[in-house]
Design an enzyme around this catalytic site. Sequence first.
Site, PDB file in Angstrom:
ATOM      1  N   LYS A  62      15.010   8.328  -3.958  1.00 48.94           N
ATOM      2  CA  LYS A  62      15.031   7.691  -5.290  1.00 48.94           C
ATOM      3  C   LYS A  62      16.456   7.728  -5.850  1.00 48.94           C
ATOM      4  O   LYS A  62      17.322   8.432  -5.314  1.00 48.94           O
ATOM      5  CB  LYS A  62      14.071   8.439  -6.215  1.00 48.94           C
ATOM      6  CG  LYS A  62      14.464   9.901  -6.429  1.00 48.94           C
ATOM      7  CD  LYS A  62      13.337  10.731  -7.022  1.00 48.94           C
ATOM      8  CE  LYS A  62      13.783  12.166  -7.223  1.00 48.94           C
ATOM      9  NZ  LYS A  62      12.660  13.072  -7.516  1.00 48.94           N
TER      10      LYS A  62
ATOM     11  N   ARG B 105       3.865  17.135 -16.085  1.00 49.68           N
ATOM     12  CA  ARG B 105       4.532  15.846 -16.178  1.00 49.68           C
ATOM     13  C   ARG B 105       3.473  14.840 -15.747  1.00 49.68           C
ATOM     14  O   ARG B 105       2.487  14.678 -16.443  1.00 49.68           O
ATOM     15  CB  ARG B 105       5.789  15.857 -15.298  1.00 49.68           C
ATOM     16  CG  ARG B 105       6.927  15.035 -15.828  1.00 49.68           C
ATOM     17  CD  ARG B 105       8.203  15.249 -15.028  1.00 49.68           C
ATOM     18  NE  ARG B 105       8.032  15.085 -13.587  1.00 49.68           N
ATOM     19  CZ  ARG B 105       9.008  15.195 -12.696  1.00 49.68           C
ATOM     20  NH1 ARG B 105      10.229  15.484 -13.086  1.00 49.68           N
ATOM     21  NH2 ARG B 105       8.764  15.022 -11.425  1.00 49.68           N
TER      22      ARG B 105
ATOM     23  N   TYR C 215      42.717  15.410 -25.119  1.00 52.20           N
ATOM     24  CA  TYR C 215      41.947  15.133 -26.341  1.00 52.20           C
ATOM     25  C   TYR C 215      41.550  16.424 -27.042  1.00 52.20           C
ATOM     26  O   TYR C 215      41.252  17.441 -26.396  1.00 52.20           O
ATOM     27  CB  TYR C 215      40.676  14.360 -25.995  1.00 52.20           C
ATOM     28  CG  TYR C 215      40.926  12.897 -25.726  1.00 52.20           C
ATOM     29  CD1 TYR C 215      41.455  12.064 -26.698  1.00 52.20           C
ATOM     30  CD2 TYR C 215      40.614  12.348 -24.487  1.00 52.20           C
ATOM     31  CE1 TYR C 215      41.672  10.719 -26.452  1.00 52.20           C
ATOM     32  CE2 TYR C 215      40.816  11.002 -24.225  1.00 52.20           C
ATOM     33  CZ  TYR C 215      41.345  10.192 -25.213  1.00 52.20           C
ATOM     34  OH  TYR C 215      41.553   8.858 -24.957  1.00 52.20           O
TER      35      TYR C 215
ATOM     36  N   MET D 165      38.222   9.662 -19.720  1.00 48.64           N
ATOM     37  CA  MET D 165      37.460   8.632 -19.002  1.00 48.64           C
ATOM     38  C   MET D 165      38.054   8.347 -17.623  1.00 48.64           C
ATOM     39  O   MET D 165      37.331   8.192 -16.640  1.00 48.64           O
ATOM     40  CB  MET D 165      37.417   7.339 -19.828  1.00 48.64           C
ATOM     41  CG  MET D 165      36.510   6.281 -19.223  1.00 48.64           C
ATOM     42  SD  MET D 165      36.501   4.745 -20.150  1.00 48.64           S
ATOM     43  CE  MET D 165      35.582   5.209 -21.600  1.00 48.64           C
TER      44      MET D 165
HETATM   45  C1  LIG Z   1      12.609  14.209  -6.716  1.00 48.96           C
HETATM   46  C2  LIG Z   1      11.327  14.725  -6.170  1.00 48.96           C
HETATM   47  C3  LIG Z   1      11.302  15.461  -4.967  1.00 48.96           C
HETATM   48  C4  LIG Z   1      12.552  15.920  -4.253  1.00 48.96           C
HETATM   49  O1  LIG Z   1      13.110  17.005  -4.942  1.00 48.96           O
HETATM   50  P1  LIG Z   1      14.415  17.796  -4.374  1.00 48.96           P
HETATM   51  O2  LIG Z   1      14.551  18.944  -5.299  1.00 48.96           O
HETATM   52  O3  LIG Z   1      15.551  16.844  -4.495  1.00 48.96           O
HETATM   53  O4  LIG Z   1      14.107  18.154  -2.978  1.00 48.96           O
HETATM   54  C5  LIG Z   1      10.063  15.791  -4.446  1.00 48.96           C
HETATM   55  N1  LIG Z   1       8.920  15.451  -5.082  1.00 48.96           N
HETATM   56  C6  LIG Z   1       8.903  14.776  -6.268  1.00 48.96           C
HETATM   57  C7  LIG Z   1       7.605  14.427  -6.907  1.00 48.96           C
HETATM   58  C8  LIG Z   1      10.098  14.404  -6.849  1.00 48.96           C
HETATM   59  O5  LIG Z   1      10.104  13.756  -8.021  1.00 48.96           O
END
Ligand SMILES: *Cc1c(COP(=O)(O)O)cnc(C)c1O
Length: 358
Positions: free
Chosen positions: A35, A130, A255, A303
Amino acid sequence: MTPAAYVTLNLDAVNHNLTVVKRYAPQAKVMAVIKANAYGHGLLRIASQLEGIDSFAVARVDEGIRLRKAGMTQRIAIMEGFTCAQELDDLIEYRLDPLIHSFGQLEIIERCSTAAAIDIWLKIDTGMNRLGFSTAEFTEVYRRLATSPLIKQPIGFMTHLANADDRSCAMTLRQIHLFKQTVNGCPGPRSIANSAGILGWQASHADWVRPGIMLYGVSPFADSNGADFGLKPIMSLHSRLIAVKTVREGETVGYGAAWVCEKPITMGIVAIGYGDGYPRQARPGTPVLIDGRRVPMIGRVSMDMITVDLSEMSDIQPGQPVTLWGPGLPVEEVARWSDTIPYTLLCGITQRVQIVEQ
Ligand SMILES: *Cc1c(COP(=O)(O)O)cnc(C)c1O
């Protein structure tokens, strides 16, 4: 001439890191989590590099469609599932496996008249709070999914660990136990473990593991680096010095005039900043690699630039290459200096940064 700020990707490392996953969880199938543009490494680049993957996992439907359109034939899990009938139609058309986590989704499934049958994962909330059905809702949801003509049987079961990166926290074992108890007796594959589960909790391995961060060579734990587990980082971030000057005692740098020079120093200006994804929260003292040596950052991150103290180096000229993280300077360490996690650094590299594959 190389660009001012660029990322190098050691793509071979991803398959090496996959062998580490398989060494820890030899019985499990692997769902590679790619992802968020494969944690900033490039969705299609990582998907096509990985060898011997049983499924990919992404968050959103559009990420799955991109993978299918690029010709990926593996299973693809969509971890946020779908929210409307149109998205369910897309999932069916592109043979994507949604996570089912809400009654709204169940109703859309029950109204769907398509003749196809789709693979799904049923998400159970065991404490993350969640996405997912509560254990109390499980029996009803399972009955409705098990009798739906749209759903291929057996369905898969998934839960997500909330605190697996804390290896002393009892919550993880409680979550694993609750999950196993809830799905007990139901046929179908089980999946619990993220990277922290794979590396830290053998009891979480189950039938499918879901490695994300460790595939990119980075540790999920705050107190270790990927190398401690034999992982190899894929991404390095580089730039170069664009100016060298002297700062006198009592002058300030950057800054907010927040950094005050206590003794005369040689200062370097590096062409990298938060506009490239270098963390603005990086504290003075954050190490930067020049010519294989660590020098401390001073002042605030802007930046397009950061400033570094070059007093310990001799004969440094503008043009000198600088590594912000990479070999000799793990991204985990930069994350600690910046009060963040390496995930955000990898995901945060911006469009302007050129990518050089190796
Ligand atoms: C992002 C995610 C993972 C992977 O997590 P890592 O800590 O990057 O290994 C696995 N399962 C779900 C549901 C996730 O959202």
